[in-house]
Structure formats: structure tokens, C-alpha cells
Design a protein around this motif. Sequence first.
Motif, PDB file in Angstrom:
ATOM      1  N   ASN A   1       0.870  -1.223   0.001  1.00  0.00           N
ATOM      2  CA  ASN A   1       0.056  -0.047   0.113  1.00  0.00           C
ATOM      3  C   ASN A   1       0.992   1.406   0.085  1.00  0.00           C
ATOM      4  O   ASN A   1       1.472   1.699   0.948  1.00  0.00           O
ATOM      5  N   VAL A   2       0.948   1.777  -0.978  1.00  0.00           N
ATOM      6  CA  VAL A   2       1.968   2.884  -1.359  1.00  0.00           C
ATOM      7  C   VAL A   2       1.556   4.271  -0.879  1.00  0.00           C
ATOM      8  O   VAL A   2       0.246   4.544  -0.386  1.00  0.00           O
TER       9      VAL A   2
ATOM     10  N   THR B   1      -5.757  13.442   1.036  1.00  0.00           N
ATOM     11  CA  THR B   1      -6.843  13.019   0.656  1.00  0.00           C
ATOM     12  C   THR B   1      -6.542  11.799  -0.611  1.00  0.00           C
ATOM     13  O   THR B   1      -6.228  12.083  -1.605  1.00  0.00           O
ATOM     14  N   TYR B   2      -6.739  10.653  -0.026  1.00  0.00           N
ATOM     15  CA  TYR B   2      -6.390   9.409  -0.982  1.00  0.00           C
ATOM     16  C   TYR B   2      -7.708   9.101  -1.473  1.00  0.00           C
ATOM     17  O   TYR B   2      -8.901   8.991  -0.881  1.00  0.00           O
TER      18      TYR B   2
ATOM     19  N   ASP C   1      -9.505  -0.847  -0.358  1.00  0.00           N
ATOM     20  CA  ASP C   1      -8.779  -0.339   0.834  1.00  0.00           C
ATOM     21  C   ASP C   1      -7.172  -0.148   0.258  1.00  0.00           C
ATOM     22  O   ASP C   1      -6.439  -0.025   1.472  1.00  0.00           O
ATOM     23  N   TYR C   2      -6.940  -0.026  -0.841  1.00  0.00           N
ATOM     24  CA  TYR C   2      -5.388   0.297  -1.182  1.00  0.00           C
ATOM     25  C   TYR C   2      -5.596   1.667  -1.860  1.00  0.00           C
ATOM     26  O   TYR C   2      -6.615   2.116  -2.553  1.00  0.00           O
TER      27      TYR C   2
ATOM     28  N   SER D   1       5.678  11.905  -6.741  1.00  0.00           N
ATOM     29  CA  SER D   1       6.596  10.876  -5.995  1.00  0.00           C
ATOM     30  C   SER D   1       5.619   9.722  -5.574  1.00  0.00           C
ATOM     31  O   SER D   1       5.000  10.157  -4.430  1.00  0.00           O
ATOM     32  N   ILE D   2       5.694   8.520  -5.786  1.00  0.00           N
ATOM     33  CA  ILE D   2       5.131   7.389  -5.304  1.00  0.00           C
ATOM     34  C   ILE D   2       6.161   6.765  -4.384  1.00  0.00           C
ATOM     35  O   ILE D   2       7.133   6.111  -4.938  1.00  0.00           O
ATOM     36  N   ARG D   3       6.120   6.581  -3.241  1.00  0.00           N
ATOM     37  CA  ARG D   3       6.809   5.795  -2.435  1.00  0.00           C
ATOM     38  C   ARG D   3       6.348   4.500  -1.759  1.00  0.00           C
ATOM     39  O   ARG D   3       5.094   4.286  -1.755  1.00  0.00           O
ATOM     40  N   ASN D   4       6.950   3.887  -0.946  1.00  0.00           N
ATOM     41  CA  ASN D   4       6.515   2.529  -0.097  1.00  0.00           C
ATOM     42  C   ASN D   4       5.846   3.336   0.871  1.00  0.00           C
ATOM     43  O   ASN D   4       5.467   4.490   1.324  1.00  0.00           O
TER      44      ASN D   4
END
Length: 353
Positions: free
Chosen positions: A32-33, A52-53, A58-59, A75-78
Amino acid sequence: GGEDALNTTIINFNNEKMQITWAARELFPKENVSFFYTFGEGKNKVWKPCTTYLLDQDYNSGCLFKTEGPTLTISIRNSNGSDELFSKNLKADFYIKPSPPENVTFFWKEDTVTVSCNKPERNAWCLRLELQYKSKFDKEWQSRTSKCCSIGEQGFDPRKCYSFRVRLRRLVPHCNVVTYSSDWAAETFWMNGTLLDSCDDDITPQSKTVIILSCSLAVLLMMLILLILLCKWQRVQRSVLPVIPDPKYPFADLFNDHNGNLQEWLDKNDHVVLQTKLEYEEPESITEAESQQEDGKNSDKQGPLEKIFTFSGAAENNDGKAAEIACLIPASSTTPPFAGFHIIMNDDMYVML
């Protein structure tokens, strides 16, 4: 553009809000990033975490945030934000999706309609106004496009009701790298310059009254035509197929008094039949009989006074195909000769040969 664009969707809503989405289950099936962004450049970059995702099972699958400048870095991170999995620099102005047109007006003049809306404050030259319309009889929308923010079209039938809708579209590739159009403005319904609630209301009460009166007149006209045809048919039927009289009316006594017994009726009405025949005999026959009787009196002056009535055609037919009928009114107890026969008669006798 680029290969990574296939897995991310970037929308700048009227240069006010940004929405970045990605295929979380395909790109990052096991994690889940987390998402970070910045509108700064060079050393002034300040990374902001997404607040605000957008979720997919649920991901985290997207982020919604405010537009703060023309240049954007994502930027997408862990999950804890320590390792970067994906990054991208982009121009936020190339992903603008305009808002629906505001204050849309329609101006009608005969068969021409002009549609206009408010002009946006920024970059109006990048927008095109798209008009779509159709009548109740059209299956597909007719589309026209013009510069922002007015468009005119001709050829509208004033007897038809039309549905109209408009939207703004961003030019590609001069202003956008992705073709984005605004949502459609509220659909409106017009007929000959009159705004209606829907095209189902284009039949006004006045037109309904006209339709009812027309149908009533048509029904009355049809009834009149059928009546005339019926009268003519009865006349033709009487001329071609005359009515056969019912025998029980001329011979009522045959059925009422004798129960249809013809022999009994003939025995009782024999003298009536003979008298009827005499009454309806042609006047020429009676005149001819009287002239023959006078000739007999002049040629043969012997014997008592006699009146002999013969019927036309009886003396001339010597082949026996018609019987001769003579009515004699002799003196009492006379025996007049007739064709070689001597007939004894009294005052009340009628003789038929």
C-alpha cells in the motif's frame, strides 16, 4: 506522454484541483504505497504528503490536492515513504479539464439559434464551445464547434422540439497533451424560441383541442359517407334484385281460414278467381267482344237477346294451347249454342270452357 502515462491519470480541474490516479493492484500488488507532490523547482522543492487519498479495495490508488503552480513533480513511495517507487515531472497546465460553461443563453431568430456563455478569465483562446442538439425524430446528436464563447446554427424547424447541450473543450496539442472536455451543461428543451420543461410538453393544450376537433370531424364525415353509400346500395339492390312479395299477405285467407289447403280454398273461391280475371282483362278484349256481338245481331236476328264476351286471342288460337273463357248472361232457362255445343244455363251460372 511516455510509457508511465498508461498507468497514471492526471487531471487538472480548471486549474484549481489536481487528481492523480494509478493502477494500484497492477503496479504495486503487494504494498500500500504513499504519495508525495511538490510545485517547487530546483532547491525550492518542498514535498507534501497526500492528505486525501482515493481508495481501491482499501489500497491507495490516487490523490486529490490543490493546484498551486504550472510545474508539478509527483513521487510514489513505499508505505512509510522511505523508498521512492515512481516519480514524474509534468506541466500542470497541459492536463486542464475545463468546468462546464456558465450562464448559457439561447437567442432565437426565425430558424437560427445563437448559443453563448460566460468567457473564462484565463486562456479562453485554448477553449472551444461545442453545441449538440437533436429533435424528437433524431436518433443521434448533431454537433457543432466554435470559438469560445458563442456559436450560431441555422435550419431549425419551428414545428419541432429540440434538445440542446453545450460544453467546453480544451485544444490539443496547443494547450493540452490530453483531450479533456468539460461536463455537459444542463440540457434544455426549446421549440420555436420557447423554453419547455421537456420535449414531451411540445403538444400544447390548444393543439390538443385542434386534434380532438379534427378527429371528431373526420368521424362525422366518415359516418355521412357510409350513410350515403348505404342508401345508394339499397337503391341498387332494389333495382337489381327486386323484393319477392310474401304470398301469405295476398292469400291471407288461404293460410288463416284453410291452413294452406289449396284445393279447399279453390273450391270455395272459384267464382272469385273468375271474377278477378274478368275485372283485370284488357279493355281492348271487351270492346272486340261487343263489336262481334253486334255483328251477330245484324246478321242473325233470330233468338233471344244475348251478350257474349270473348277474350282477346281465344278465338284466334285454334291449336288449343289456351282455353276460351266466356261469360254468358242469358235469359232464364236458355240453351245458347257456342261452337257447336248447347249449354243449359240459368241466371246465376258462369260457364268456363
